[in-house]
Motif scaffolding. Structure first.
Motif, mmCIF file in Angstrom:
data_model
loop_
_atom_site.group_PDB
_atom_site.id
_atom_site.type_symbol
_atom_site.label_atom_id
_atom_site.label_comp_id
_atom_site.label_asym_id
_atom_site.label_seq_id
_atom_site.Cartn_x
_atom_site.Cartn_y
_atom_site.Cartn_z
ATOM 1 N N SER A 1 4.680 2.812 -6.232
ATOM 2 C CA SER A 1 4.065 2.463 -4.947
ATOM 3 C C SER A 1 4.791 3.148 -3.800
ATOM 4 C CB SER A 1 4.093 0.939 -4.739
ATOM 5 O OG SER A 1 3.381 0.286 -5.779
ATOM 6 N N PHE A 2 4.014 3.487 -2.754
ATOM 7 C CA PHE A 2 4.551 4.112 -1.546
ATOM 8 C C PHE A 2 4.221 3.224 -0.340
ATOM 9 C CE2 PHE A 2 3.652 7.358 -4.639
ATOM 10 C CZ PHE A 2 4.720 8.241 -4.555
ATOM 11 N N TYR A 3 5.174 3.107 0.608
ATOM 12 C CA TYR A 3 5.005 2.248 1.773
ATOM 13 C C TYR A 3 5.374 3.013 3.039
ATOM 14 C CZ TYR A 3 4.728 -1.543 -1.600
ATOM 15 O OH TYR A 3 4.350 -2.360 -2.650
ATOM 16 N N ASN A 4 4.574 2.785 4.102
ATOM 17 C CA ASN A 4 4.864 3.334 5.420
ATOM 18 C C ASN A 4 5.790 2.351 6.130
ATOM 19 O OD1 ASN A 4 4.935 4.353 7.984
ATOM 20 N ND2 ASN A 4 2.712 4.395 8.281
ATOM 21 N N LEU A 5 7.040 2.749 6.331
ATOM 22 C CA LEU A 5 8.033 1.832 6.889
ATOM 23 C C LEU A 5 7.938 1.725 8.404
ATOM 24 C CD1 LEU A 5 11.076 2.686 4.603
ATOM 25 C CD2 LEU A 5 9.330 0.930 4.323
ATOM 26 N N CYS A 6 7.023 2.479 9.017
ATOM 27 C CA CYS A 6 6.807 2.305 10.459
ATOM 28 C C CYS A 6 6.122 0.969 10.745
ATOM 29 C CB CYS A 6 5.965 3.457 11.011
ATOM 30 S SG CYS A 6 6.823 5.040 10.993
ATOM 31 N N ASP A 7 5.230 0.557 9.847
ATOM 32 C CA ASP A 7 4.546 -0.729 10.039
ATOM 33 C C ASP A 7 4.550 -1.573 8.768
ATOM 34 O OD1 ASP A 7 2.890 0.811 8.507
ATOM 35 O OD2 ASP A 7 1.124 0.620 9.797
ATOM 36 N N ASP A 8 5.386 -1.186 7.790
ATOM 37 C CA ASP A 8 5.501 -1.909 6.509
ATOM 38 C C ASP A 8 4.163 -2.021 5.776
ATOM 39 O OD1 ASP A 8 8.158 -2.186 6.991
ATOM 40 O OD2 ASP A 8 8.090 -4.303 7.501
ATOM 41 N N SER A 9 3.316 -1.029 5.923
ATOM 42 C CA SER A 9 2.007 -1.065 5.272
ATOM 43 C C SER A 9 2.051 -0.306 3.952
ATOM 44 C CB SER A 9 0.935 -0.459 6.183
ATOM 45 O OG SER A 9 1.230 0.905 6.454
ATOM 46 N N HIS A 10 1.151 -0.671 3.074
ATOM 47 C CA HIS A 10 1.036 -0.026 1.766
ATOM 48 C C HIS A 10 0.247 1.278 1.895
ATOM 49 C CE1 HIS A 10 -1.228 0.475 -2.144
ATOM 50 N NE2 HIS A 10 0.023 0.482 -2.563
ATOM 51 N N ILE A 11 0.766 2.343 1.285
ATOM 52 C CA ILE A 11 0.099 3.649 1.347
ATOM 53 C C ILE A 11 -0.746 3.885 0.104
ATOM 54 C CG2 ILE A 11 0.455 6.154 1.425
ATOM 55 C CD1 ILE A 11 3.001 5.676 2.996
ATOM 56 N N TYR A 12 -0.110 3.825 -1.075
ATOM 57 C CA TYR A 12 -0.843 4.124 -2.307
ATOM 58 C C TYR A 12 -0.005 3.665 -3.495
ATOM 59 C CZ TYR A 12 -3.645 6.679 -5.759
ATOM 60 O OH TYR A 12 -4.453 6.989 -6.822
ATOM 61 N N THR A 13 -0.667 3.319 -4.617
ATOM 62 C CA THR A 13 0.012 2.938 -5.862
ATOM 63 C C THR A 13 -0.614 3.680 -7.033
ATOM 64 O OG1 THR A 13 0.688 0.740 -5.108
ATOM 65 C CG2 THR A 13 0.514 1.076 -7.489
ATOM 66 N N PHE A 14 0.235 4.391 -7.800
ATOM 67 C CA PHE A 14 -0.186 4.966 -9.078
ATOM 68 C C PHE A 14 -0.028 3.908 -10.153
ATOM 69 C CE2 PHE A 14 0.898 8.866 -6.802
ATOM 70 C CZ PHE A 14 -0.094 9.748 -7.231
ATOM 71 N N LYS A 15 -1.000 3.797 -11.017
ATOM 72 C CA LYS A 15 -0.917 2.915 -12.182
ATOM 73 C C LYS A 15 -0.996 3.794 -13.416
ATOM 74 C CE LYS A 15 -2.899 -1.186 -9.979
ATOM 75 N NZ LYS A 15 -1.671 -1.984 -10.066
ATOM 76 N N TYR A 16 0.090 3.768 -14.244
ATOM 77 C CA TYR A 16 0.179 4.686 -15.374
ATOM 78 C C TYR A 16 1.152 4.110 -16.392
ATOM 79 C CZ TYR A 16 -0.008 9.327 -17.579
ATOM 80 O OH TYR A 16 -0.234 10.374 -18.432
ATOM 81 N N SER A 17 0.880 4.298 -17.672
ATOM 82 C CA SER A 17 1.810 3.857 -18.725
ATOM 83 C C SER A 17 2.887 4.924 -18.882
ATOM 84 C CB SER A 17 1.062 3.645 -20.045
ATOM 85 O OG SER A 17 0.133 2.598 -19.929
ATOM 86 N N PHE A 18 4.000 4.738 -18.166
ATOM 87 C CA PHE A 18 5.066 5.731 -18.170
ATOM 88 C C PHE A 18 5.731 5.807 -19.543
ATOM 89 C CE2 PHE A 18 5.163 4.243 -13.630
ATOM 90 C CZ PHE A 18 4.596 5.389 -13.118
ATOM 91 N N PHE A 19 6.251 6.976 -19.879
ATOM 92 C CA PHE A 19 7.016 7.169 -21.098
ATOM 93 C C PHE A 19 8.103 8.197 -20.815
ATOM 94 C CE2 PHE A 19 3.443 10.038 -21.042
ATOM 95 C CZ PHE A 19 4.007 11.258 -21.369
#
Length: 511
Positions: A468-486
Motif C-alpha cells: 500500500s502507498f499513502y500520501n502523507l500530506c493528508d494521510d490519504s490512501h493512494i493505491y494498494t497492490f494485492k498479490y501472492s508474493f513469493f
C-alpha cells in the motif's frame, strides 16, 4: 587251471585320480557359486533426519556372508551418481558427487558379517529422497532401495490480533522455517480443535515453508486459545497460547450509535423526497404559463433539501474514509524499517549519498526513452533490506520532483529477469510521469489525487499479499497492490531520467 591275480595298470590309476580331482573341483565350484547368490535387505520404512544432523543408512546381505572383498556402492538415481564407493578394500572418492564430499563415512565394522552402513553428516534439504545400497561380488550383484526424509521444525508460532471480521476478532497465527508443509491447528483450552480458515503456505528462498492460519473469535466462543504447528515426520510441534479479554470484542460505542442514527436519517429523508417531487411534477404538469414561474420556484424549493442531504451524505462518507486511512497508516508506522540504499545495485548514472539515504540522477542530456517500462530506461537503485515475511513500512520524501518511481521488486542475482515493470515481471510500483500518477499494474491504473504528495508512505504486508502507498500530506490512501508474493522482495527507487542541479533527490525519510 590256475588263475592270475587281478591287477590295475598305471594308466588306469592316473585316469581314476584325474576323474576324482575333477569331481572334487566341480563340487567346490558349484558350492562357491551357490554360496555367491545373495540378496540385499534394507530398512522397511523411511529414515528421518533433521537439517544439520547426521544420519546412518544401513543394509545387509542375506544370507550372512563376508563383504570385505566386495564392491559396496551407495548411489542416487543413476548408477554413476555416487554418494560413496567402497572397492578393493578401501574407500574410493574419485567418482563421488561433489555435494557429498567431506560429509560421508563408510562404517566397515560389520563387513565380515555382510552388514554395511553409511554415515552422512550435516544433512541438507537436498539430501531427501531415494538411495540405493549396491553389493557386487565376483559372481553376483544385488541392490536394495531405502528412502531418506529430511525435515525441519520451524519457529514458535506468533499469534496476533489483526482487526475485526464477521462480528468477531481476526486472529492470525504465523510460523516459518518448516519442511515439509506443517500441520496448523487452533485448539481451545481443553485441546479440542477449533474451526478456522484454511491455512496458507509460502516457500522462502531456502525452500522452507511459512504458514499462516486465521481464526475468527466471537465473544460467545472460546477465549482461551492455542495455535499448534506440527511436523508429522519428526513428530515435533511448537505451541503458543493466548487469552482474549472481553474488552477486545467490538462494542457499539456512542460515536457509532450517532453515526448509525445519522445514516438512518439520511435514508429517511432521501427516499421520500424524490417520490414527492415526481408526484408534484406530474400534478402541476397542466398548469398554465402564468403558473410557470411559481412552478419553477416550487421545484427549486423542493429540490434544495434533497441537495443538502446528498451533500451531507457525501461529506459523511469522505470523513469516514479519511479517518479509516489515517487509522491504518498509524498502525502501519508501528512496523517502520530503517531502509538504506544499496549502491551496488545503483545504475551508473545515479548518485547515492554517503549516508545511503538519498538518490538522484546525474545531469543527463540524452533523449528520453520511448519505452518507460524498461528498468534501465529510467535508472533505479534497490534498498539493502530484504523481506520474505512480515510487515514493513518506510517513507520517501519527494519534495517537488516531477518524475519518480517507488515500490518493491523481486530480488534476483540475474537482474535481466525483471526488466518488465509489472507484477508479472517482479515489480510492484507507482510512478509520477509527465504530471500523471499511475500504478504500474496490468493494465496500468491511473490514480487521481486531491493533493500532490511531497512524502509517500509505503507499507508491505507480505503474508497478506498487500503493498500500500499513502500520501502523507493528508494521510490519504493512494493505491494498494494485492498479490501472492513469493521469494525475497527489496525496496525499489527511481528518481527519474533527467537530472539537474535544481532537481531534488529521493530521500528515505526517518519515521
Amino acid at each position: 587251471m590256475k588263475m592270475r591275480p587281478f591287477s590295475v595298470s598305471k594308466s588306469s590309476e592316473g585316469s581314476s585320480s584325474l576323474l576324482g580331482y575333477t569331481i572334487i573341483f566341480i563340487s567346490l565350484l558349484v558350492h562357491k557359486l551357490d554360496s555367491a547368490h545373495f540378496s540385499v535387505i534394507g530398512p522397511d520404512h523411511p529414515i528421518t533426519a533433521s537439517v544439520g544432523d547426521e544420519v546412518t543408512l544401513a543394509c545387509r546381505l542375506s544370507p550372512s556372508m563376508s563383504a570385505e572383498n566386495m564392491e559396496v556402492r551407495w548411489f542416487r538415481g543413476q548408477f554413476s551418481s555416487v554418494v560413496h564407493l567402497y572397492r578393493e578394500g578401501k574407500d574410493q572418492y574419485a567418482e563421488q558427487m561433489s555435494e557429498y564430499r567431506g560429509r560421508t563415512e563408510f562404517l566397515k565394522e560389520g563387513l565380515a558379517d555382510g552388514r554395511a552402513a553409511l554415515r552422512i553428516g550435516n544433512i541438507r534439504l537436498s539430501d531427501s529422497g531415494l538411495y540405493k545400497c549396491f553389493f557386487r561380488s565376483e559372481f553376483s550383484y544385488q541392490e536394495a532401495a531405502l528412502e531418506l526424509e529430511v525435515s525441519v521444525s520451524g519457529t514458535n508460532p506468533l499469534i496476533s490480533i489483526e482487526g475485526y471480521q464477521d462480528g468477531g476478532i481476526r486472529m492470525v497465527c504465523r510460523s516459518g522455517g518448516w519442511y515439509p508443509e506443517p500441520q496448523s491447528l487452533w485448539k481451545d483450552l481443553k485441546g479440542q480443535p477449533l474451526p478456522s480458515l484454511p491455512a496458507k503456505y509460502f516457500r522462502d528462498e531456502n525452500g522452507l515453508f511459512q504458514t499462516e492460519s486465521v481464526l475468527i473469535v466471537t465473544e460467545n466462543s472460546n477465549q482461551n486459545l492455542t495455535c499448534t504447528i506440527r511436523n508429522n515426520i519428526l513428530n515435533q510441534e511448537e505451541v503458543s497460547s493466548v487469552y482474549i479479554a472481553d474488552s477486545f470484542f467490538p462494542k457499539v460505542s456512542h460515536v457509532t450509535a450517532i453515526l448509525l442514527s445519522l445514516n438512518l436519517l439520511v435514508w429517511g429523508f432521501s427516499i421520500p423526497l424524490p417520490i414527492y417531487y415526481l408526484w408534484k411534477q406530474h400534478k402541476e404538469k397542466g398548469a398554465d404559463k402564468l403558473q410557470a414561474g411559481v412552478y419553477l420556484n416550487d421545484q427549486i424549493e423542493e429540490t434544495l433539501p434533497q441537495i443538502h442531504i446528498i451533500h451531507f451524505w457525501s461529506c459523511f462518507l469522505f470523513v469516514s474514509e479519511k479517518y479509516l486511512s489515517a487509522f491504518v497508516l498509524r498502525k502501519a508506522r508501528r512496523f517502520a524499517e530503517d531502509v538504506t540504499l544499496d549502491p551496488e545495485t545503483a545504475h551508473p548514472e545515479l548518485w547515492v549519498s554517503e549516508d545511503l539515504k538519498s538518490v538522484n540522477c546525474a545531469v543527463i542530456t540524452g533523449e528520453q526513452p520511448k519505452d518507460l517500462d524498461i528498468v534501465d530506461s529510467y535508472r533505479c537503485v534497490l534498498g539493502s533490506e530484504r523481506f520474505n515475511s512480515g510487515r514493513h513500512y518506510w517513507e520517501v520524501e519527494l519534495k517537488n520532483k516531477t518524475m519518480w518511481h517507488l515500490g518493491v521488486c523481486a530480488d534476483s542475482e540475474n537482474r535481466e529477469r525483471y526488466k518488465n515493470i509489472a507484477p508479472e515481471g517482479g515489480y510492484w510500483a507507482i510512478r509520477l510521469w509527465n504530471g500523471e500518477y499511475k500504478a504500474l499494474s496490468t493494465p496500468r491504473t491511473t490514480i487521481t489525487l486531491e493533493m500532490k504528495p511531497t512524502r509517500v508512505g509505503i507499507f508491505l504486508d507480505y503474508e497478506a499479499g498487500e503493498l500500500s502507498f499513502y500520501n502523507l500530506c493528508d494521510d490519504s490512501h493512494i493505491y494498494t497492490f494485492k498479490y501472492s508474493f513469493f521469494g525475497t522482495l527489496r525496496p525499489f527507487f527511481s528518481p527519474g531520467i533527467h537530472g539537474s542541479k535544481e532537481d531534488a533527490p529521493l530521500t528515505i525519510f526517518p519515521v
